[in-house]
Design an enzyme around this catalytic site. Structure first.
Site, PDB file in Angstrom:
ATOM      1  N   LYS A   1       0.778  -1.228  -0.018  1.00  0.00           N
ATOM      2  CA  LYS A   1      -0.128   0.043  -0.136  1.00  0.00           C
ATOM      3  C   LYS A   1       0.900   1.276  -0.124  1.00  0.00           C
ATOM      4  CE  LYS A   1      -2.234  -0.770   3.852  1.00  0.00           C
ATOM      5  NZ  LYS A   1      -1.586  -1.831   4.308  1.00  0.00           N
TER       6      LYS A   1
ATOM      7  N   ARG B   1      -9.093   1.492   9.265  1.00  0.00           N
ATOM      8  CA  ARG B   1      -8.638   0.073   9.753  1.00  0.00           C
ATOM      9  C   ARG B   1      -9.758  -0.751  10.574  1.00  0.00           C
ATOM     10  NH1 ARG B   1      -3.006   1.051   9.260  1.00  0.00           N
ATOM     11  NH2 ARG B   1      -1.641  -0.828   9.386  1.00  0.00           N
TER      12      ARG B   1
ATOM     13  N   ARG C   1      11.865  -6.138   4.538  1.00  0.00           N
ATOM     14  CA  ARG C   1      11.608  -4.566   4.548  1.00  0.00           C
ATOM     15  C   ARG C   1      12.601  -3.794   5.280  1.00  0.00           C
ATOM     16  NH1 ARG C   1       5.777  -2.274   4.602  1.00  0.00           N
ATOM     17  NH2 ARG C   1       5.726  -2.862   6.812  1.00  0.00           N
TER      18      ARG C   1
ATOM     19  N   ARG D   1      11.789  -1.461  10.806  1.00  0.00           N
ATOM     20  CA  ARG D   1      10.693  -1.166  11.729  1.00  0.00           C
ATOM     21  C   ARG D   1      10.611  -2.085  12.806  1.00  0.00           C
ATOM     22  NH1 ARG D   1       5.412   0.313   7.696  1.00  0.00           N
ATOM     23  NH2 ARG D   1       4.457  -0.730   9.467  1.00  0.00           N
TER      24      ARG D   1
ATOM     25  N   ARG E   1       0.023  -8.510  13.484  1.00  0.00           N
ATOM     26  CA  ARG E   1      -0.505  -7.358  12.612  1.00  0.00           C
ATOM     27  C   ARG E   1      -1.438  -8.321  11.557  1.00  0.00           C
ATOM     28  NH1 ARG E   1       4.723  -4.834  10.439  1.00  0.00           N
ATOM     29  NH2 ARG E   1       3.008  -3.545   9.179  1.00  0.00           N
TER      30      ARG E   1
END
Ligand code: AMP
Length: 214
Positions: free
Chosen positions: A13, A88, A127, A160, A171
């Protein structure tokens, strides 16, 4: 233009939202980015949100709604915006409907990016983020003398905290339980664009832009 980009964590996203915003000259509003900046700057909001964000939980609806309302008032939103990471929960979708009602009627384009959980876990584990400009990187491009292709800063990147493997599972669980139902909320209220999130970054961008033009 009013766009919501929707999908699980790690589906792409943020990457797509940044490119679409640039292409259409609209604002990219990422609630995750706003929260991370607040945490980095140790603001009151950041101190409240830190442990929740780092453990992969959801920040309370009233706090995120306040952030969003402030962001939408910014001048950069005058041509439109792409919301990334909001709404969300169903409660957030209801709040957003009220905000949109006050702003006046306009088509909502809802881009849904789809991929299997395994793909998301793999992508998130891989990532990294540029510490200077927030550009999303992958471990394989970061070598000893790494230069960010976007801002040219050198050897300045981080992983992160919520990209840790255990946190990713939390998550994704929250996504399936609380966020996925938000799609049904918008099915009949928006122009829905469903895109396979497993293509290349460029392929996905082209698919989104052409669907928006139609
Ligand atoms: P993201 O960058 O969208 O993956 O968001 C990172 C984290 O910020 C999430 O895991 C949540 O902890 C928090 N967050 C971002 N957007 C929201 C939201 N709309 N509601 C609640 N928490 C959020």
């Amino acid at each position: 233009m009013r766009i919501i980009i929707f999908g699980a964590p790690g589906v792409g996203k943020g990457t797509q939202a940044k490119m679409i915003a640039l292409e259409l000259d609209i604002a990219h509003i990422s609630t995750g980015d706003i929260l991370r900046a607040a945490i980095k700057n140790e603001t009151e909001l950041g101190l409240k949100a830190k442990s929740i964000v780092e453990s992969g939980g959801l920040v309370p609806d009233d706090i995120v709604a306040g952030m969003l309302k402030d962001a939408l008032k910014e001048d950069r939103c005058k041509n439109g915006y792409i919301l990334d990471g909001y709404p969300r929960t169903l409660a957030q979708a209801e709040i957003l409907s009220k905000i949109f009602e006050e702003l006046g009627p306009e088509t909502i384009h809802l881009i849904k990016l789809e991929a299997k959980d395994e793909v998301m876990v793999q992508r998130i584990s891989n990532r990294l983020v540029c510490n200077t400009c927030g550009n999303i990187l992958t471990k394989d491009v970061v070598t000893d003398n790494f230069t960010c292709p976007k801002c040219q800063s050198q050897n300045s990147y981080y992983k992160r905290k919520d990209d840790d493997e255990e946190v990713i599972k939390n998550r994704l669980k929250l996504y399936h339980e609380q966020t996925a139902p938000v799609f049904d909320f918008y099915k009949n209220k928006s122009h829905v664009i469903e895109i396979d999130g497993t293509g290349t970054i460029e392929e996905i961008k082209i698919a989104i832009l052409s669907a928006l033009k139609n």
